[in-house]
Design a protein around this motif. Structure first.
Motif, mmCIF file in Angstrom:
data_model
loop_
_atom_site.group_PDB
_atom_site.id
_atom_site.type_symbol
_atom_site.label_atom_id
_atom_site.label_comp_id
_atom_site.label_asym_id
_atom_site.label_seq_id
_atom_site.Cartn_x
_atom_site.Cartn_y
_atom_site.Cartn_z
ATOM 1 N N ALA A 64 2.198 -15.430 -55.352
ATOM 2 C CA ALA A 64 3.626 -15.220 -55.594
ATOM 3 C C ALA A 64 3.888 -13.817 -56.130
ATOM 4 O O ALA A 64 4.864 -13.166 -55.741
ATOM 5 C CB ALA A 64 4.148 -16.269 -56.570
ATOM 6 N N GLU A 65 3.006 -13.337 -56.999
ATOM 7 C CA GLU A 65 3.146 -11.996 -57.548
ATOM 8 C C GLU A 65 3.067 -10.946 -56.441
ATOM 9 O O GLU A 65 3.864 -10.001 -56.401
ATOM 10 C CB GLU A 65 2.050 -11.745 -58.582
ATOM 11 C CG GLU A 65 2.075 -10.388 -59.229
ATOM 12 C CD GLU A 65 0.930 -10.182 -60.208
ATOM 13 O OE1 GLU A 65 0.647 -9.023 -60.538
ATOM 14 O OE2 GLU A 65 0.327 -11.186 -60.628
ATOM 15 N N VAL A 66 2.124 -11.098 -55.526
ATOM 16 C CA VAL A 66 2.004 -10.172 -54.403
ATOM 17 C C VAL A 66 3.229 -10.277 -53.495
ATOM 18 O O VAL A 66 3.732 -9.270 -52.988
ATOM 19 C CB VAL A 66 0.707 -10.436 -53.619
ATOM 20 C CG1 VAL A 66 0.653 -9.596 -52.346
ATOM 21 C CG2 VAL A 66 -0.510 -10.144 -54.496
ATOM 22 N N GLY A 67 3.727 -11.495 -53.293
ATOM 23 C CA GLY A 67 4.914 -11.684 -52.471
ATOM 24 C C GLY A 67 6.113 -10.926 -53.007
ATOM 25 O O GLY A 67 6.891 -10.351 -52.230
ATOM 26 N N ARG A 68 6.278 -10.914 -54.322
ATOM 27 C CA ARG A 68 7.411 -10.205 -54.916
ATOM 28 C C ARG A 68 7.355 -8.711 -54.628
ATOM 29 O O ARG A 68 8.383 -8.035 -54.622
ATOM 30 C CB ARG A 68 7.462 -10.474 -56.421
ATOM 31 C CG ARG A 68 7.949 -11.879 -56.772
ATOM 32 C CD ARG A 68 8.249 -12.039 -58.250
ATOM 33 N NE ARG A 68 7.032 -12.079 -59.037
ATOM 34 C CZ ARG A 68 6.347 -13.195 -59.322
ATOM 35 N NH1 ARG A 68 6.771 -14.364 -58.852
ATOM 36 N NH2 ARG A 68 5.257 -13.161 -60.061
ATOM 37 N N MET A 69 6.165 -8.178 -54.403
ATOM 38 C CA MET A 69 6.043 -6.759 -54.060
ATOM 39 C C MET A 69 6.701 -6.459 -52.720
ATOM 40 O O MET A 69 7.065 -5.313 -52.447
ATOM 41 C CB MET A 69 4.562 -6.358 -54.014
ATOM 42 C CG MET A 69 3.832 -6.504 -55.329
ATOM 43 S SD MET A 69 2.055 -6.129 -55.127
ATOM 44 C CE MET A 69 1.413 -6.669 -56.720
ATOM 45 N N ALA A 70 6.815 -7.491 -51.866
ATOM 46 C CA ALA A 70 7.477 -7.330 -50.570
ATOM 47 C C ALA A 70 8.896 -7.879 -50.603
ATOM 48 O O ALA A 70 9.561 -7.955 -49.563
ATOM 49 C CB ALA A 70 6.674 -8.032 -49.483
ATOM 50 N N GLY A 71 9.354 -8.284 -51.775
ATOM 51 C CA GLY A 71 10.707 -8.806 -51.921
ATOM 52 C C GLY A 71 10.880 -10.211 -51.411
ATOM 53 O O GLY A 71 12.000 -10.622 -51.090
ATOM 54 N N ILE A 72 9.783 -10.989 -51.337
ATOM 55 C CA ILE A 72 9.900 -12.371 -50.887
ATOM 56 C C ILE A 72 9.433 -13.319 -51.987
ATOM 57 O O ILE A 72 8.567 -12.978 -52.786
ATOM 58 C CB ILE A 72 9.101 -12.629 -49.591
ATOM 59 C CG1 ILE A 72 7.610 -12.350 -49.793
ATOM 60 C CG2 ILE A 72 9.657 -11.801 -48.452
ATOM 61 C CD1 ILE A 72 6.756 -12.747 -48.603
ATOM 62 N N ASP A 73 10.030 -14.492 -51.994
ATOM 63 C CA ASP A 73 9.711 -15.511 -52.992
ATOM 64 C C ASP A 73 8.772 -16.532 -52.362
ATOM 65 O O ASP A 73 9.184 -17.326 -51.516
ATOM 66 C CB ASP A 73 11.000 -16.187 -53.474
ATOM 67 C CG ASP A 73 10.739 -17.250 -54.530
ATOM 68 O OD1 ASP A 73 9.647 -17.218 -55.138
ATOM 69 O OD2 ASP A 73 11.617 -18.104 -54.740
ATOM 70 N N ILE A 74 7.519 -16.489 -52.754
ATOM 71 C CA ILE A 74 6.531 -17.435 -52.235
ATOM 72 C C ILE A 74 6.406 -18.588 -53.232
ATOM 73 O O ILE A 74 6.009 -18.369 -54.383
ATOM 74 C CB ILE A 74 5.163 -16.762 -52.038
ATOM 75 C CG1 ILE A 74 5.286 -15.572 -51.084
ATOM 76 C CG2 ILE A 74 4.144 -17.759 -51.499
ATOM 77 C CD1 ILE A 74 4.011 -14.770 -50.943
#
Length: 389
Positions: free
Chosen positions: A209-219
């Motif tokens: 989820a933390e990595v996803g936020r780097m792309a602006g997505i909510d995992i």
């Protein structure tokens, strides 16, 4: 600052990231793998107990794990490396009518997707698991081609084969940012530099989820913890991994499961009824008393078993208990292989194969319709019928 260019970057060198890297190298790609730990498989991979089963109720898990079983079971023959593979099968002993009905109802689904599994009577269960408590035993399911692998040996094997095929691994170097050009991914950034690639795969496990936020997505992946343990080596007396799906009498546990590895050690775990959400991996004082009672009740001869150590690992969970494998619409070139729900080790090789085929050829190995059920853009809160987590 590093300006290296790769075909693909994989974030995470664990149960999923290493097999993805391996499969991508088989496709001829130049691959970089980044991980904050100091060697392969040092995150949640080393907390796995090593069971590998296609015995699921979800078609995607069944078919992906069948691919995993092919890879694990032929690894030594293909690469010459012992990863501790044992084809002992999986056994679900049953003592309650409700569990018998549940498991028998799953058999047509499991068989339709290629599993070799069947219901067997109590005599066969007693033969498979010498010393099992016979009182009230109704029988159970047995899938002979499931098995067990050493997570530590497997991680090292996937790392070595990937490296030998040209993959580069950078350890102690967690990703701090994704590099985006508009709606397209261009690479990643760490404290040590920038690395460029048109393909970036998020296989970050508990940090997905933390990595996803780097792309602006909510995992929607939230880790919770499960405790496990292992005994000292003893003479091998049973082959299958065993899953008791009854809830524990103490009211804390759902199913529990265990097996005897290639060194004769009994390795075991249970599922808490109330999830222990978070990343705290400290062992608890209640685990051994609870699991001991369950083990001894099921197989009384284990009462003299010597415990070597216990530990806790993280299960990166999704809301519906189903994994996420997909390409990201919001950031072209970004892919997700996350939310393994505690089954990343058994799913890993099959996930790696399917993700590599999806990335390179645009189509997974398994049936695309089945594969679509693990997509990122599904309704995670729709009611999903899955009896075996």
């Amino acid at each position: 600052m590093n300006l290296a260019k790769y075909d693909a970057i994989v974030i995470g060198a664990g149960s999923v990231g290493c097999p993805i890297a391996y499969s991508l190298t088989l496709e001829g790609l130049k691959v970089l793998v980044l991980d904050g730990e100091h060697s392969a498989g040092q995150g949640q991979n080393k907390a796995a107990i090593g069971g590998v089963r296609a015995t699921h109720s979800d078609p995607a898990k069944i078919t992906i794990c069948l691919e995993s079983l092919k890879i694990f079971s032929t690894w030594k023959e293909k690469h010459g490396t012992d990863i501790g593979w044992i084809e002992g099968g999986y056994c679900f002993p049953v003592y309650r009518e409700i569990d018998e009905e549940k498991l028998k109802a799953l058999l047509p689904i499991q068989k339709s997707f290629g599993m070799q599994i069947d219901w067997v009577g109590p005599e066969k269960i007693i033969q498979l698991v010498p010393g099992i408590n016979p009182v009230g035993l109704r029988g159970g399911t047995f899938s002979p081609h499931d098995g067990q692998v050493s997570p530590l040996k497997a991680a090292a094997a996937f790392w070595k084969e990937s490296r030998d095929r040209g993959a580069e691994f950078r350890f102690g170097e967690p990703v701090t940012n994704l590099l985006l050009n508009g709606s397209r991914v261009e690479g990643v950034e760490t404290a040590k530099g920038r690395y460029y690639a048109d393909i970036v795969v998020n296989a970050a496990g508990g940090q997905a989820a933390e990595v996803g936020r780097m792309a602006g997505i909510d995992i929607p992946v939230v880790p919770d913890s499960h405790e496990a343990g292992i005994s000292a080596p003893m003479e091998r007396f049973f082959d299958p991994l065993i899953v008791d799906i009854r809830p524990g009498p103490e009211g804390r546990t759902a199913n529990f499961y265990f097996g005897q590895n290639d060194r004769g050690q009994v390795i075991y775990c249970y599922t808490p009824i109330s999830p222990i959400v978070g990343t705290n991996r400290s062992v608890t004082s209640e685990f051994m008393p609870v699991i001991s009672r369950r083990l001894i009740d099921l197989i009384p001869r284990l009462k003299n078993m010597l415990i070597r150590r216990v530990w806790r690992g993280l299960y990166p969970m999704t809301p519906d208990g189903i994994i996420i494998l997909d390409k990201v619409k919001e950031a072209e070139g970004a892919y997700l292989a996350v939310g393994m729900c505690g089954q990343g080790f058994m799913l890993g090789p099959g996930v790696g194969l399917n993700m590599a085929k999806l990335i390179v050829h645009g189509k997974p190995v398994i049936d695309p319709e089945v594969f679509s059920s693990v997509g990122f853009y599904r309704d995670f809160h729709a009611k999903r019928a899955e009896a075996l987590k």
